[in-house]
Design an enzyme around this catalytic site. Structure first.
Site, PDB file in Angstrom:
ATOM      1  N   PHE B 242     -18.926 -11.077  19.689  1.00  0.00           N
ATOM      2  CA  PHE B 242     -17.650 -11.058  18.946  1.00  0.00           C
ATOM      3  C   PHE B 242     -17.772 -11.721  17.583  1.00  0.00           C
ATOM      4  O   PHE B 242     -16.779 -12.092  16.976  1.00  0.00           O
ATOM      5  CB  PHE B 242     -16.518 -11.708  19.764  1.00  0.00           C
ATOM      6  N   THR B 471     -21.728  -4.131  24.356  1.00  0.00           N
ATOM      7  CA  THR B 471     -21.252  -2.972  23.617  1.00  0.00           C
ATOM      8  C   THR B 471     -21.715  -1.661  24.220  1.00  0.00           C
ATOM      9  O   THR B 471     -21.111  -0.623  23.962  1.00  0.00           O
ATOM     10  CB  THR B 471     -21.810  -3.044  22.194  1.00  0.00           C
ATOM     11  N   ASN B 630     -21.165   7.837  23.819  1.00  0.00           N
ATOM     12  CA  ASN B 630     -20.977   7.656  25.260  1.00  0.00           C
ATOM     13  C   ASN B 630     -19.489   7.419  25.473  1.00  0.00           C
ATOM     14  O   ASN B 630     -18.967   6.348  25.142  1.00  0.00           O
ATOM     15  CB  ASN B 630     -21.802   6.457  25.756  1.00  0.00           C
ATOM     16  N   GLN B 637     -15.022  -0.165  24.882  1.00  0.00           N
ATOM     17  CA  GLN B 637     -14.981  -0.947  23.651  1.00  0.00           C
ATOM     18  C   GLN B 637     -13.576  -0.956  23.055  1.00  0.00           C
ATOM     19  O   GLN B 637     -13.098  -1.986  22.584  1.00  0.00           O
ATOM     20  CB  GLN B 637     -15.963  -0.366  22.634  1.00  0.00           C
ATOM     21  N   GLY B 714     -18.606   3.537  13.781  1.00  0.00           N
ATOM     22  CA  GLY B 714     -18.498   2.439  14.734  1.00  0.00           C
ATOM     23  C   GLY B 714     -17.111   2.333  15.356  1.00  0.00           C
ATOM     24  O   GLY B 714     -16.129   2.816  14.793  1.00  0.00           O
ATOM     25  N   GLU B 717     -14.746  -2.697  16.770  1.00  0.00           N
ATOM     26  CA  GLU B 717     -13.724  -3.621  16.284  1.00  0.00           C
ATOM     27  C   GLU B 717     -12.386  -2.962  16.011  1.00  0.00           C
ATOM     28  O   GLU B 717     -11.366  -3.639  15.893  1.00  0.00           O
ATOM     29  CB  GLU B 717     -14.252  -4.341  15.025  1.00  0.00           C
TER      30      GLU B 717
END
Lengths: 202, 750
Positions: B242, B471, B630, B637, B714, B717
């Site tokens: 994190f 992750t 995936n 996530q 990504g 977050e």
């Protein structure tokens, strides 16, 4: 607590200088005794140790432990059973959950010395050989973890929860699994896993 | 025919290890002749250590060493100036200065955990203490540091003829002004930072969790005064990051230096209490957002000012306007002005969506206030101000489907049933409300190197020194390798989490996946070339003397000149164990575009009419993160990220004591994070639209090498960005009370 000179010492053959020397004799005398003794009794560490005989994952151990030693540190540092994790060391996160005589306990708040004569099961003892416990499989199937650090505690807690009496609703699973923190926050998937794992355990 | 695993529901390849307790985290490795270190921390926030009495600790049973601040017994060195961003600005134990409450001032090493811990408690310290700077409100304020690309952190964009943002606001038909405050937050990863350091001659192996394995060896090497190649970092399984495991804090240098001085392996585990001061935190922050708009909600001005804590010991440069006010909405006038106040606090660092999550809480709450002020539905308001080019740079996005996120999310959530009027929905003793927000997070590609080795048993090993913090990187590497090589997933073995591997993508900035996959594709291409070269040059090969161009690789087999053979069979025939190649891809992305992942959140809460207890009851998030590698790990996530946001909205807070400079919370009982009963089901939908400008070295499918893993952005977050605002907006809809100071606790609603 078992003081150094307790009555059991003679029977088990445990001595201050370690068990390995006398172990073969003792093991022969007590046929099922599969003792793996951590060599805790180095000169520096030897003072004031206490003897604990405990069955861990079906294996019987006779150990010399520091009376301050927690079950958690003893499992990890003496028996090299590092599957049980230290997340807070003060009973607030649940990562160290193991079973003692079938009940879920926080091994960080359990002194090793109090487990004399008890049966401890850790995450390493849950599978049947290569066959995963249904709860372990359910956690994989539902992605009930991310980093995996809290997972041994979650799974040990979940298995004990089912043994305590199956949860009837998802909300009940959430409540009864709330002693185990997951900072990655896999909570919804943990609920799915526990629901399925519970079904498979029946 | 092998079906590519890309985008499917793939179970974690490390799952079995993690559910059986066999996955080894940094504290789980044994060592011969192990010793145990326990650190002692300061109990004043600013001053000088007058004396440290270590006599009782040294005399305690089993104690091997006591190292104290200023005693000069452990030599550590500064970071090179170009790396100073990645560490605190002092060196532990090298002087007697106290910079914050909870700083390491001594280390005890003993034969056992118990002996080290108890001896540490025997150490007594006398200080010459000074009053700490411990209040954000007291200032003085200074401009924040530059952005990561070196630009000024303040931004001003004004329409022609407009003299200032204040003028633009004054000319607006509707103005919303709102002040926000967010407390210190902690990463609180489940695994306390634990280091096992063991030297062999002048080389040290360090077991530690690290988000950037290769840079870790550079940073730790500098601290120890050795070269990076003398340091090996092993961190295959990491109990959460994190952001707290990006840089090298004090524990790894101290453990390694103690192991060097003592000549024995040293294991140093921080306690949970020590984790609250020694591994960073999300800085305390205040923000003021002013929005100017027409009566129908079209923005004419956004002003976003912030004042963040800046620890004297070093820390994160908070820029909460980045990827929020400079990104989300079309506006002719934009002003972003971040400032900081230097305080005597523990070092801070990036925490999941470090700038974007706090910034989005302010902007997206203000947007909800604008929706209320104009009477425009919050989703419609965002669509009316939809940005098609970056408001700060004017560049278009590589790929943006945020409008679809809004519409999909609204439909899945049932947004149309909502009443805009607060307290409109009551069920028994519960007030129900709904709220939404937008999310954006930058997609920056980092450099990465990947090695692929084809083995004579028809399996492949894909190796890269990235890190899996939970992750799903282990599985991502396997999926990308299986896709690139056209092999079944179970015939691909990933290797990560070790600095001895080719330097991998840092697991930071939600960038590991889309930085790694192009390098996997490139390595597959190069390895297949190497296989062909071997096939035509080895005298034992059936293709000996052929032209490599006449050979074609497909799904684990070489074809050519009327023959076909698996690579394993060829290698066996040649008596070769394997063939490998390593490929590297640079950082950066095609110029001329802005790269972001986008999302939309929809939240329902219920608030008790009498006790004001707040429960999140439903949550829907739709994310546009390009190609999904995936689906299962991606959903996890996003769910985890959203729960971070819910937690920030309702639970997390560490109070800084003004008189002492002490962070008041130091356990998981007084620093609250969610438990299972706090969290409902969370509905996540991933659009799965490959980014056409993040396609990597081969562009579209080059034929031999699979490229379905390309086009990802990504998503680690994005879930945390804006989710706290969605909760707060729902609380407003339920109660009519707007809380701009987090966390939203029941006392604030009474």
């Amino acid at each position: 607590m078992n003081p150094d000179n307790d009555a059991g010492q003679g029977r088990s053959g445990v001595s201050r200088r370690g068990f390995l020397g006398a172990g073969a004799v003792a093991a022969a005398a007590a046929a099922p005794l599969m003792a793996t003794v951590a060599d805790a009794s180095t000169a520096a560490e030897g003072e004031g140790l206490v003897t604990v005989r405990v069955t861990v994952n079906g294996d019987r151990h006779a150990m010399r432990v520091d009376p301050r030693g927690t079950l958690l540190d003893t499992l990890r540092e003496k028996l090299e059973l590092t599957g049980t994790k230290k997340g807070c060391d003060r009973g607030q996160c649940g990562a160290c959950t193991v079973h003692v005589d079938g009940r879920r306990v926080l091994s960080c708040l359990t002194l090793a010395a109090t487990t004399n004569g008890r049966e401890v099961t850790t995450i390493e003892g849950l599978a049947d050989g290569e066959q995963l416990h249904p709860m372990q499989q359910a956690f994989i199937d539902h992605d009930g973890f991310q980093c995996g650090f809290c997972t041994p505690g979650q799974i040990m807690s979940a298995v004990a929860m089912v043994d305590e009496g199956p949860a009837r609703t998802d909300d009940e699973i959430r409540e009864r699994m709330s002693g185990n923190i997951c900072r990655c926050s896999a909570y919804p998937f943990i609920v799915d896993a526990v629901r399925d794992g519970q079904e498979a355990m029946r | 025919m092998t079906v590519s695993p890309v985008g499917r529901e793939v179970a974690r390849v490390d799952g079995r290890l993690k559910v059986t307790g066999a996955a080894r985290y940094s504290g789980d490795y044994p060592a011969t002749n192990m010793s145990y270190a326990h650190v002692v921390t300061s109990t004043v926030a600013r001053g000088t250590i007058r004396s440290i009495d270590t006599a009782a600790a040294l005399a305690a049973p089993g104690v091997l060493r006591v190292y104290a601040a200023g005693d000069g017994r452990l030599r550590l060195y500064p970071l090179a100036p170009e790396f100073s961003f990645f560490g605190e600005n002092y060196i532990p134990l090298q002087d007697t200065t106290v910079r914050y409450y909870g700083q390491i001032i001594a280390v005890v090493v003993a034969e056992s955990v118990e002996q080290a811990r108890d001896a540490a408690a025997l150490i007594t310290v006398a200080y010459d203490a000074q009053p700490p700077r411990a209040s954000l409100a007291d200032g003085p304020r200074e401009p924040s540091g530059p952005t990561s690309s070196g630009e000024l952190s303040s931004v001003t964009v004004l329409a022609p003829g407009v003299a200032s943002i204040d003028e633009a606001l004054a000319a607006s038909e509707v103005v919303v002004e709102a002040d926000f405050e967010q407390p210190v937050q902690h990463h609180a990863a489940m695994e306390p930072h634990t280091v096992l350091a063991e030297w062999d001659g002048d080389r040290v192996t360090v077991h530690a969790g690290a988000q950037m394995p290769t840079p870790f060896t550079i940073l730790l090497g500098q601290r120890l005064g050795v070269l990076p190649q003398q340091v090996r970092l092993i961190g295959r399984y990491v109990g959460g990051g994190f952001g707290a495991r990006v840089i090298v804090w004090s524990e790894a240098p101290l453990a390694a230096a103690a192991a060097r001085e003592l000549g024995r392996p040293v294991k140093l585990a921080l306690t949970r209490e020590q984790m609250f001061t020694l591994v960073g935190h999300r800085p305390h922050l205040t923000q003021r957002v002013r929005l100017g708009a027409s009566r129908n909600g079209v923005l004419s001005a956004i002003s976003h000012e912030s004042v963040a804590e800046r620890p004297a010991a070093g820390g994160w440069n908070m820029l909460p306007g980045e990827s929020t006010s400079d990104t989300l909405y079309n506006t002719p006038n934009l002003r972003i002005k971040p400032q900081w106040v230097i305080l005597d606090m523990p070092g801070s660092w990036a925490m999941r969506a470090p700038d974007e999550a706090p910034g989005a809480f302010a902007l997206e709450t203000a947007m909800d206030e604008l929706a209320v002020a104009t009477g425009v539905d919050p989703v419609e308001l965002r669509l009316r101000n939809y940005a098609t080019v970056s408001p700060s740079t004017g560049r278009p996005w590589s790929s943006k489907h945020l409008d679809e996120c809004y519409r999909d999310g609204a439909r899945r959530f049932g947004w149309s049933a909502r009443s805009a009027r607060p307290r409109a929905r009551v069920d028994g003793e519960w007030l129900f409300g709904t709220g939404m927000s937008s999310a954006a997070y930058p997609a920056a590609r980092q450099a990465a190197s990947v090695r692929i080795r084809l083995l004579d048993d028809d399996t492949a090993v894909v190796s890269t020194g990235t890190s899996d913090l939970g992750t799903g990187a282990w599985t991502m590497v396997a999926v990308a390798g299986a896709d690139a090589l056209g092999l079944p997933l179970e015939r691909v073995t990933p290797e990560i989490g070790d600095s001895a591997l080719p330097p991998g993508a840092p697991a930071v900035g939600s960038g590991a996946t889309h930085s790694t996959v192009p390098a996997v594709v490139a390595a597959a291409r190069d390895t297949i070339d190497a296989l062909k070269q071997l096939a035509v040059t080895h005298s034992g090969s059936p293709w000996h003397g052929a032209n490599a161009k006449d050979l074609r690789y497909k799904q684990g087999r070489l074809h050519g000149n009327g023959r076909s053979m698996t690579f394993g069979k060829l290698l066996r025939a040649l008596g070769s164990r394997g063939v490998d190649a390593t490929a590297s891809e640079p950082a950066g992305a095609p110029s001329g575009y802005t790269f972001h992942t986008f999302g939309a959140h929809f939240c329902e809460v219920r608030v008790n009419r009498f006790t004001r207890e707040i429960r999140v009851t439903r949550f829907t998030t739709v994310v546009d993160a390009g190609r999904i590698i995936n689906a299962r790990a991606a959903r996890s996530q996003i769910v985890g990220g959203v729960i971070f946001g819910i937690s920030g909205a309702l639970l997390e807070e560490n109070h800084l004591e003004r008189d002492t400079g002490r962070l008041a919370a130091s356990t998981l009982a007084d620093y609250l994070v969610p438990v299972n009963a706090d969290i409902p089901d969370i509905d996540v939908h991933l659009l799965d639209r490959p980014d056409p400008h993040l396609t990597g070295p081969l562009g579209e499918d080059g034929g031999e090498v699979g490229t379905r893993s390309l086009g990802a952005r990504g998503l680690g977050e994005i879930g945390t960005v804006g989710s706290a605002a969605a909760v707060g907006n729902a609380v407003f809809n339920a109660t009519g009370i707007r809380i701009r100071k987090l966390p939203i606790t029941l006392d604030k609603l009474l």
